[in-house]
Design an enzyme around this catalytic site. Structure first.
Site, PDB file in Angstrom:
ATOM      1  N   CYS A 104      -3.157   8.223   7.390  1.00  0.00           N
ATOM      2  CA  CYS A 104      -3.274   6.809   7.501  1.00  0.00           C
ATOM      3  C   CYS A 104      -2.985   5.420   8.561  1.00  0.00           C
ATOM      4  CB  CYS A 104      -4.201   6.209   6.128  1.00  0.00           C
ATOM      5  SG  CYS A 104      -5.690   6.696   4.809  1.00  0.00           S
ATOM      6  N   HIS A 143      -5.300  -0.773   4.760  1.00  0.00           N
ATOM      7  CA  HIS A 143      -5.086   0.783   4.820  1.00  0.00           C
ATOM      8  C   HIS A 143      -6.445   1.043   5.424  1.00  0.00           C
ATOM      9  CE1 HIS A 143      -3.819   3.966   1.916  1.00  0.00           C
ATOM     10  NE2 HIS A 143      -4.380   4.729   2.750  1.00  0.00           N
ATOM     11  N   THR A 193       0.733  -1.379  -0.065  1.00  0.00           N
ATOM     12  CA  THR A 193      -0.046   0.173  -0.114  1.00  0.00           C
ATOM     13  C   THR A 193       1.392   1.532   0.107  1.00  0.00           C
ATOM     14  OG1 THR A 193      -1.729   0.927   0.641  1.00  0.00           O
ATOM     15  CG2 THR A 193       0.032   0.483   2.648  1.00  0.00           C
TER      16      THR A 193
END
Lengths: 163, 206
Positions: A29, A46, A23
Protein backbone atom coordinates in the site's frame (compact mmCIF):
# COMPACT_ATOMS: atom_id res chain seq x y z
CA UNK A 1 -0.61 15.68 23.56
CA UNK A 2 -2.40 16.52 20.34
CA UNK A 3 -5.17 14.54 18.77
CA UNK A 4 -4.13 11.36 16.91
CA UNK A 5 -6.39 10.29 14.11
CA UNK A 6 -6.06 6.85 12.63
CA UNK A 7 -6.39 6.48 8.89
CA UNK A 8 -7.49 2.97 7.88
CA UNK A 9 -6.89 1.11 4.63
CA UNK A 10 -8.69 2.72 1.68
CA UNK A 11 -9.32 5.84 3.74
CA UNK A 12 -8.04 9.39 3.89
CA UNK A 13 -8.30 12.17 6.45
CA UNK A 14 -7.66 15.89 6.27
CA UNK A 15 -7.16 18.07 9.36
CA UNK A 16 -5.72 21.34 10.61
CA UNK A 17 -2.92 21.54 13.20
CA UNK A 18 -2.41 20.27 15.85
CA UNK A 19 -3.67 16.95 14.44
CA UNK A 20 -1.47 13.89 14.11
CA UNK A 21 -2.63 11.64 11.29
CA UNK A 22 -1.40 8.06 11.64
CA UNK A 23 -1.63 4.98 9.45
CA UNK A 24 -0.22 1.59 10.48
CA UNK A 25 1.53 -1.17 8.61
CA UNK A 26 1.83 -0.07 4.99
CA UNK A 27 3.21 -2.93 2.87
CA UNK A 28 2.62 -2.60 -0.85
CA UNK A 29 0.00 0.00 0.00
CA UNK A 30 1.02 3.62 -0.48
CA UNK A 31 0.63 6.40 2.09
CA UNK A 32 0.44 9.90 0.63
CA UNK A 33 0.50 13.20 2.51
CA UNK A 34 -0.49 16.61 1.15
CA UNK A 35 0.39 19.72 3.15
CA UNK A 36 0.00 23.49 2.99
CA UNK A 37 2.47 24.98 5.46
CA UNK A 38 1.05 28.53 5.35
CA UNK A 39 -2.24 27.40 6.91
CA UNK A 40 -0.90 24.25 8.65
CA UNK A 41 -3.54 21.98 7.17
CA UNK A 42 -2.78 18.57 5.73
CA UNK A 43 -4.14 15.21 4.66
CA UNK A 44 -3.04 11.57 4.72
CA UNK A 45 -4.35 8.76 2.49
CA UNK A 46 -3.75 4.98 2.79
CA UNK A 47 -4.20 3.65 -0.74
CA UNK A 48 -4.25 0.11 -2.04
CA UNK A 49 -4.33 0.17 -5.83
CA UNK A 50 -3.15 2.49 -8.61
CA UNK A 51 -6.51 3.04 -10.31
CA UNK A 52 -9.82 1.24 -10.79
CA UNK A 53 -10.13 -1.58 -13.31
CA UNK A 54 -13.31 -2.81 -14.84
CA UNK A 55 -15.49 -4.78 -12.44
CA UNK A 56 -13.86 -3.42 -9.30
CA UNK A 57 -15.86 -2.31 -6.32
CA UNK A 58 -15.91 1.48 -6.43
CA UNK A 59 -17.67 2.08 -3.12
CA UNK A 60 -14.43 3.17 -1.47
CA UNK A 61 -12.76 5.47 -3.98
CA UNK A 62 -9.93 6.34 -1.59
CA UNK A 63 -8.72 2.78 -2.21
CA UNK A 64 -7.18 4.11 -5.43
CA UNK A 65 -4.07 6.30 -5.48
CA UNK A 66 -5.34 8.64 -8.14
CA UNK A 67 -8.83 9.13 -6.65
CA UNK A 68 -7.52 9.50 -3.08
CA UNK A 69 -5.15 12.31 -4.08
CA UNK A 70 -7.95 14.16 -5.90
CA UNK A 71 -10.45 13.70 -3.05
CA UNK A 72 -7.90 14.94 -0.52
CA UNK A 73 -7.12 17.91 -2.73
CA UNK A 74 -10.81 18.90 -2.98
CA UNK A 75 -11.23 18.70 0.81
CA UNK A 76 -8.01 20.64 1.47
CA UNK A 77 -9.00 23.43 -0.92
CA UNK A 78 -12.34 23.68 0.90
CA UNK A 79 -10.49 24.02 4.21
CA UNK A 80 -8.54 26.95 2.82
CA UNK A 81 -5.39 25.38 1.38
CA UNK A 82 -3.97 26.67 -1.87
CA UNK A 83 -3.11 24.16 -4.59
CA UNK A 84 0.02 26.19 -5.49
CA UNK A 85 1.35 25.86 -1.95
CA UNK A 86 0.59 22.16 -1.44
CA UNK A 87 3.48 19.73 -1.24
CA UNK A 88 3.31 15.93 -1.25
CA UNK A 89 5.23 13.08 0.38
CA UNK A 90 4.79 9.35 -0.18
CA UNK A 91 5.68 6.20 1.76
CA UNK A 92 5.26 2.45 1.31
CA UNK A 93 4.94 0.61 -1.98
CA UNK A 94 7.04 -2.31 -0.74
CA UNK A 95 7.14 -5.88 -2.04
CA UNK A 96 6.63 -7.86 1.16
CA UNK A 97 7.04 -11.39 -0.20
CA UNK A 98 10.08 -11.58 -2.43
CA UNK A 99 9.45 -14.06 -5.18
CA UNK A 100 5.70 -13.53 -5.15
CA UNK A 101 5.78 -11.14 -8.04
CA UNK A 102 6.64 -12.10 -11.55
CA UNK A 103 10.08 -10.54 -12.07
CA UNK A 104 9.10 -9.51 -15.60
CA UNK A 105 6.11 -7.57 -14.36
CA UNK A 106 5.99 -4.40 -12.35
CA UNK A 107 4.82 -5.19 -8.79
CA UNK A 108 1.75 -3.61 -7.26
CA UNK A 109 3.87 -1.43 -4.96
CA UNK A 110 5.79 -0.07 -7.96
CA UNK A 111 2.57 0.58 -9.85
CA UNK A 112 1.12 2.49 -6.89
CA UNK A 113 4.26 4.63 -6.73
CA UNK A 114 4.12 5.36 -10.45
CA UNK A 115 0.42 6.24 -10.28
CA UNK A 116 1.09 8.73 -7.44
CA UNK A 117 3.92 10.39 -9.40
CA UNK A 118 1.73 10.74 -12.48
CA UNK A 119 -1.24 12.20 -10.58
CA UNK A 120 0.93 14.64 -8.62
CA UNK A 121 2.68 15.79 -11.80
CA UNK A 122 -0.66 16.32 -13.48
CA UNK A 123 -1.88 18.40 -10.52
CA UNK A 124 1.44 20.30 -10.34
CA UNK A 125 1.93 19.32 -6.69
CA UNK A 126 5.65 18.87 -5.95
CA UNK A 127 6.76 15.61 -4.35
CA UNK A 128 9.18 16.82 -1.68
CA UNK A 129 10.03 13.55 0.12
CA UNK A 130 9.56 9.82 -0.27
CA UNK A 131 10.55 6.54 1.34
CA UNK A 132 9.27 3.80 -0.92
CA UNK A 133 10.01 0.25 -2.09
CA UNK A 134 12.04 -2.37 -0.26
CA UNK A 135 10.58 -5.44 1.42
CA UNK A 136 9.48 -4.05 4.77
CA UNK A 137 6.38 -2.46 6.28
CA UNK A 138 6.07 1.16 7.39
CA UNK A 139 3.91 3.09 9.84
CA UNK A 140 3.36 6.76 8.97
CA UNK A 141 2.87 9.49 11.59
CA UNK A 142 2.11 12.87 10.06
CA UNK A 143 2.39 15.92 12.33
CA UNK A 144 0.14 18.53 10.77
CA UNK A 145 1.60 21.27 12.99
CA UNK A 146 4.84 21.27 10.99
CA UNK A 147 4.29 18.90 8.05
CA UNK A 148 6.86 16.44 9.37
CA UNK A 149 6.47 12.69 8.86
CA UNK A 150 7.88 10.02 11.13
CA UNK A 151 8.28 6.57 9.56
CA UNK A 152 8.49 3.57 11.87
CA UNK A 153 9.65 0.14 10.71
CA UNK A 154 10.07 -3.10 12.59
CA UNK A 155 12.27 -4.93 10.08
CA UNK A 156 14.63 -2.28 8.83
CA UNK A 157 17.84 -1.50 10.73
CA UNK A 158 16.86 2.15 10.80
CA UNK A 159 13.69 1.92 12.81
CA UNK A 160 12.67 5.56 12.76
CA UNK A 161 13.19 8.08 10.01
CA UNK A 162 12.06 11.68 9.65
CA UNK A 163 10.83 13.23 6.40
CA UNK B 1 -19.20 -15.13 -7.48
CA UNK B 2 -18.14 -13.92 -4.04
CA UNK B 3 -17.93 -15.50 -0.62
CA UNK B 4 -21.02 -13.56 0.39
CA UNK B 5 -23.07 -15.86 -1.82
CA UNK B 6 -21.98 -19.03 -0.03
CA UNK B 7 -24.78 -20.98 1.60
CA UNK B 8 -24.72 -22.58 5.05
CA UNK B 9 -24.28 -25.98 3.27
CA UNK B 10 -21.19 -24.70 1.53
CA UNK B 11 -19.78 -23.44 4.81
CA UNK B 12 -20.54 -26.75 6.56
CA UNK B 13 -18.67 -28.57 3.82
CA UNK B 14 -15.73 -26.17 4.17
CA UNK B 15 -15.72 -26.72 7.96
CA UNK B 16 -15.64 -30.47 7.43
CA UNK B 17 -12.79 -30.10 4.95
CA UNK B 18 -10.97 -27.88 7.45
CA UNK B 19 -11.20 -30.47 10.21
CA UNK B 20 -9.99 -33.29 7.98
CA UNK B 21 -7.22 -31.14 6.49
CA UNK B 22 -5.91 -29.94 9.83
CA UNK B 23 -6.10 -33.50 11.19
CA UNK B 24 -3.82 -34.61 8.37
CA UNK B 25 -1.52 -31.64 9.01
CA UNK B 26 -1.28 -32.56 12.71
CA UNK B 27 -0.17 -36.08 11.77
CA UNK B 28 2.45 -34.72 9.38
CA UNK B 29 3.78 -32.22 11.93
CA UNK B 30 3.87 -34.83 14.69
CA UNK B 31 5.95 -37.11 12.48
CA UNK B 32 8.27 -34.24 11.65
CA UNK B 33 9.07 -33.51 15.31
CA UNK B 34 8.47 -37.01 16.66
CA UNK B 35 6.09 -35.64 19.26
CA UNK B 36 2.32 -35.58 19.33
CA UNK B 37 1.07 -32.27 18.08
CA UNK B 38 -2.62 -31.74 18.16
CA UNK B 39 -4.14 -29.21 15.80
CA UNK B 40 -7.53 -27.87 16.71
CA UNK B 41 -9.81 -25.77 14.62
CA UNK B 42 -11.94 -23.79 17.06
CA UNK B 43 -13.56 -21.67 14.41
CA UNK B 44 -14.11 -21.50 10.68
CA UNK B 45 -15.68 -18.28 9.49
CA UNK B 46 -15.76 -15.70 6.77
CA UNK B 47 -14.09 -12.37 7.39
CA UNK B 48 -13.78 -9.15 5.55
CA UNK B 49 -10.11 -9.14 4.72
CA UNK B 50 -9.71 -5.52 5.86
CA UNK B 51 -10.65 -6.71 9.37
CA UNK B 52 -7.82 -9.22 9.32
CA UNK B 53 -5.22 -6.92 10.96
CA UNK B 54 -7.67 -6.51 13.85
CA UNK B 55 -7.92 -10.31 14.18
CA UNK B 56 -4.13 -10.17 14.65
CA UNK B 57 -4.41 -7.52 17.35
CA UNK B 58 -3.87 -4.48 15.12
CA UNK B 59 -2.16 -3.44 11.89
CA UNK B 60 1.08 -2.64 13.72
CA UNK B 61 1.30 -5.97 15.59
CA UNK B 62 4.32 -7.95 14.44
CA UNK B 63 3.39 -11.25 12.81
CA UNK B 64 4.94 -13.96 10.69
CA UNK B 65 3.03 -14.69 7.49
CA UNK B 66 3.62 -17.62 5.16
CA UNK B 67 1.87 -17.51 1.81
CA UNK B 68 1.43 -20.04 -1.00
CA UNK B 69 -0.42 -19.94 -4.28
CA UNK B 70 -2.98 -22.64 -5.06
CA UNK B 71 -2.55 -24.25 -8.48
CA UNK B 72 -4.52 -26.92 -10.29
CA UNK B 73 -8.28 -27.26 -10.85
CA UNK B 74 -8.85 -24.17 -8.72
CA UNK B 75 -6.49 -21.26 -8.09
CA UNK B 76 -6.12 -18.86 -5.22
CA UNK B 77 -3.97 -17.96 -2.25
CA UNK B 78 -3.32 -19.47 1.15
CA UNK B 79 -1.94 -17.35 3.99
CA UNK B 80 -0.92 -18.62 7.39
CA UNK B 81 -0.38 -15.92 10.01
CA UNK B 82 1.13 -16.33 13.46
CA UNK B 83 1.54 -13.67 16.11
CA UNK B 84 5.31 -13.20 16.48
CA UNK B 85 5.35 -14.86 19.92
CA UNK B 86 3.58 -17.95 18.61
CA UNK B 87 5.83 -18.14 15.53
CA UNK B 88 8.97 -18.05 17.65
CA UNK B 89 7.56 -20.63 20.05
CA UNK B 90 6.58 -22.91 17.19
CA UNK B 91 10.02 -22.62 15.57
CA UNK B 92 11.65 -23.28 18.93
CA UNK B 93 9.55 -26.37 19.51
CA UNK B 94 10.09 -27.79 16.05
CA UNK B 95 13.82 -27.07 16.02
CA UNK B 96 14.40 -27.83 19.67
CA UNK B 97 16.53 -24.69 20.09
CA UNK B 98 15.91 -21.06 20.91
CA UNK B 99 14.84 -18.40 18.46
CA UNK B 100 15.42 -14.93 19.82
CA UNK B 101 13.01 -12.14 18.98
CA UNK B 102 12.91 -10.03 16.92
CA UNK B 103 14.96 -12.04 14.44
CA UNK B 104 14.15 -15.47 13.18
CA UNK B 105 17.30 -17.18 11.99
CA UNK B 106 17.53 -18.96 8.64
CA UNK B 107 16.58 -22.29 10.19
CA UNK B 108 13.61 -20.71 11.90
CA UNK B 109 12.45 -19.18 8.63
CA UNK B 110 12.82 -22.48 6.76
CA UNK B 111 10.99 -24.31 9.52
CA UNK B 112 8.01 -21.96 9.49
CA UNK B 113 7.89 -22.10 5.68
CA UNK B 114 7.80 -25.87 5.98
CA UNK B 115 4.95 -25.63 8.51
CA UNK B 116 3.10 -23.47 5.99
CA UNK B 117 3.81 -26.03 3.30
CA UNK B 118 2.57 -28.93 5.47
CA UNK B 119 -0.60 -27.13 6.49
CA UNK B 120 -1.42 -25.95 2.99
CA UNK B 121 -0.61 -29.33 1.41
CA UNK B 122 -2.68 -31.21 4.00
CA UNK B 123 -5.57 -28.81 3.66
CA UNK B 124 -5.53 -28.78 -0.13
CA UNK B 125 -5.07 -32.55 -0.16
CA UNK B 126 -8.16 -33.03 2.01
CA UNK B 127 -10.14 -30.58 -0.05
CA UNK B 128 -9.00 -32.20 -3.28
CA UNK B 129 -9.83 -35.75 -2.23
CA UNK B 130 -13.23 -34.80 -0.77
CA UNK B 131 -14.17 -32.73 -3.80
CA UNK B 132 -12.39 -34.73 -6.52
CA UNK B 133 -10.17 -31.83 -7.50
CA UNK B 134 -6.42 -31.58 -8.02
CA UNK B 135 -5.12 -28.74 -5.85
CA UNK B 136 -1.40 -28.11 -5.43
CA UNK B 137 0.47 -25.55 -3.34
CA UNK B 138 3.33 -23.47 -4.76
CA UNK B 139 6.55 -22.94 -2.83
CA UNK B 140 6.00 -21.00 0.43
CA UNK B 141 7.12 -17.39 0.91
CA UNK B 142 7.55 -15.75 4.30
CA UNK B 143 7.31 -12.21 5.65
CA UNK B 144 7.99 -11.17 9.26
CA UNK B 145 6.62 -7.67 9.77
CA UNK B 146 3.63 -5.59 10.82
CA UNK B 147 0.29 -7.35 10.25
CA UNK B 148 -1.02 -4.60 8.00
CA UNK B 149 2.02 -4.79 5.76
CA UNK B 150 2.01 -8.61 5.60
CA UNK B 151 -1.61 -8.85 4.48
CA UNK B 152 -2.09 -5.84 2.24
CA UNK B 153 -1.11 -7.69 -0.93
CA UNK B 154 -4.06 -10.00 -0.21
CA UNK B 155 -6.38 -7.01 -0.03
CA UNK B 156 -5.05 -6.08 -3.43
CA UNK B 157 -5.58 -9.58 -4.82
CA UNK B 158 -9.07 -9.67 -3.36
CA UNK B 159 -10.17 -6.24 -4.39
CA UNK B 160 -11.87 -7.81 -7.38
CA UNK B 161 -13.67 -10.50 -5.43
CA UNK B 162 -15.65 -8.89 -2.66
CA UNK B 163 -12.86 -8.71 -0.08
CA UNK B 164 -13.88 -11.84 1.80
CA UNK B 165 -11.73 -14.71 2.95
CA UNK B 166 -12.37 -18.03 4.63
CA UNK B 167 -10.63 -17.89 8.01
CA UNK B 168 -9.68 -21.08 9.78
CA UNK B 169 -8.45 -20.42 13.30
CA UNK B 170 -5.84 -22.96 14.18
CA UNK B 171 -4.39 -23.91 17.55
CA UNK B 172 -1.32 -26.09 17.99
CA UNK B 173 -1.37 -28.08 21.22
CA UNK B 174 1.56 -30.13 22.47
CA UNK B 175 1.27 -33.25 24.60
CA UNK B 176 2.09 -31.46 27.82
CA UNK B 177 -0.82 -29.49 29.24
CA UNK B 178 1.61 -26.97 30.78
CA UNK B 179 2.73 -25.85 27.36
CA UNK B 180 1.08 -22.73 26.14
CA UNK B 181 -1.08 -23.00 23.08
CA UNK B 182 0.47 -21.75 19.84
CA UNK B 183 -2.17 -20.03 17.80
CA UNK B 184 -2.32 -19.13 14.15
CA UNK B 185 -4.82 -18.16 11.51
CA UNK B 186 -5.10 -19.95 8.20
CA UNK B 187 -6.72 -17.95 5.40
CA UNK B 188 -8.03 -19.47 2.21
CA UNK B 189 -8.81 -17.14 -0.64
CA UNK B 190 -9.89 -18.79 -3.87
CA UNK B 191 -9.85 -16.59 -6.97
CA UNK B 192 -13.39 -15.53 -7.91
CA UNK B 193 -13.72 -18.01 -10.78
CA UNK B 194 -12.32 -20.80 -8.62
CA UNK B 195 -14.83 -20.20 -5.86
CA UNK B 196 -17.46 -21.36 -8.35
CA UNK B 197 -15.37 -24.44 -9.10
CA UNK B 198 -15.29 -25.22 -5.35
CA UNK B 199 -18.99 -24.62 -4.71
CA UNK B 200 -19.83 -26.65 -7.83
CA UNK B 201 -17.68 -29.51 -6.54
CA UNK B 202 -19.31 -29.29 -3.08
CA UNK B 203 -22.73 -29.45 -4.74
CA UNK B 204 -21.65 -32.46 -6.80
CA UNK B 205 -20.56 -34.55 -3.79
CA UNK B 206 -23.45 -33.70 -1.48
Amino acid sequence: MSERTRVGISEYRVAPAPAHLVTYGLGSCLGITLYDESVAIGGLAHTLLPYPREGMDLTRPAKFVDAAIRLMLTDLLQLGCSQERLVAKMFGGANMFEGLQNPNREGIGQRNIRSARETLTELAIPLVAEDVGGNFGRTVEFDVANGGVLIRCVRDEQRERHF
Amino acid sequence: MTFRQLTEEHLDALREISNVGMGNAATALSQMVDETIDLRVPKVSLADISDVPDLMGGADMVVVGVTLQIRGDATGTVLLVFPEESALRLARRLLGRPQSAPALDEMGISTLKEVGNILASSYLGAMGSLLNLTLLPSIPLLAHDMAGAVIDYLLIELSESGNQALVIETEFHGRSPQERVISGHFFLMPDPASLEVLTGAIGAVQ
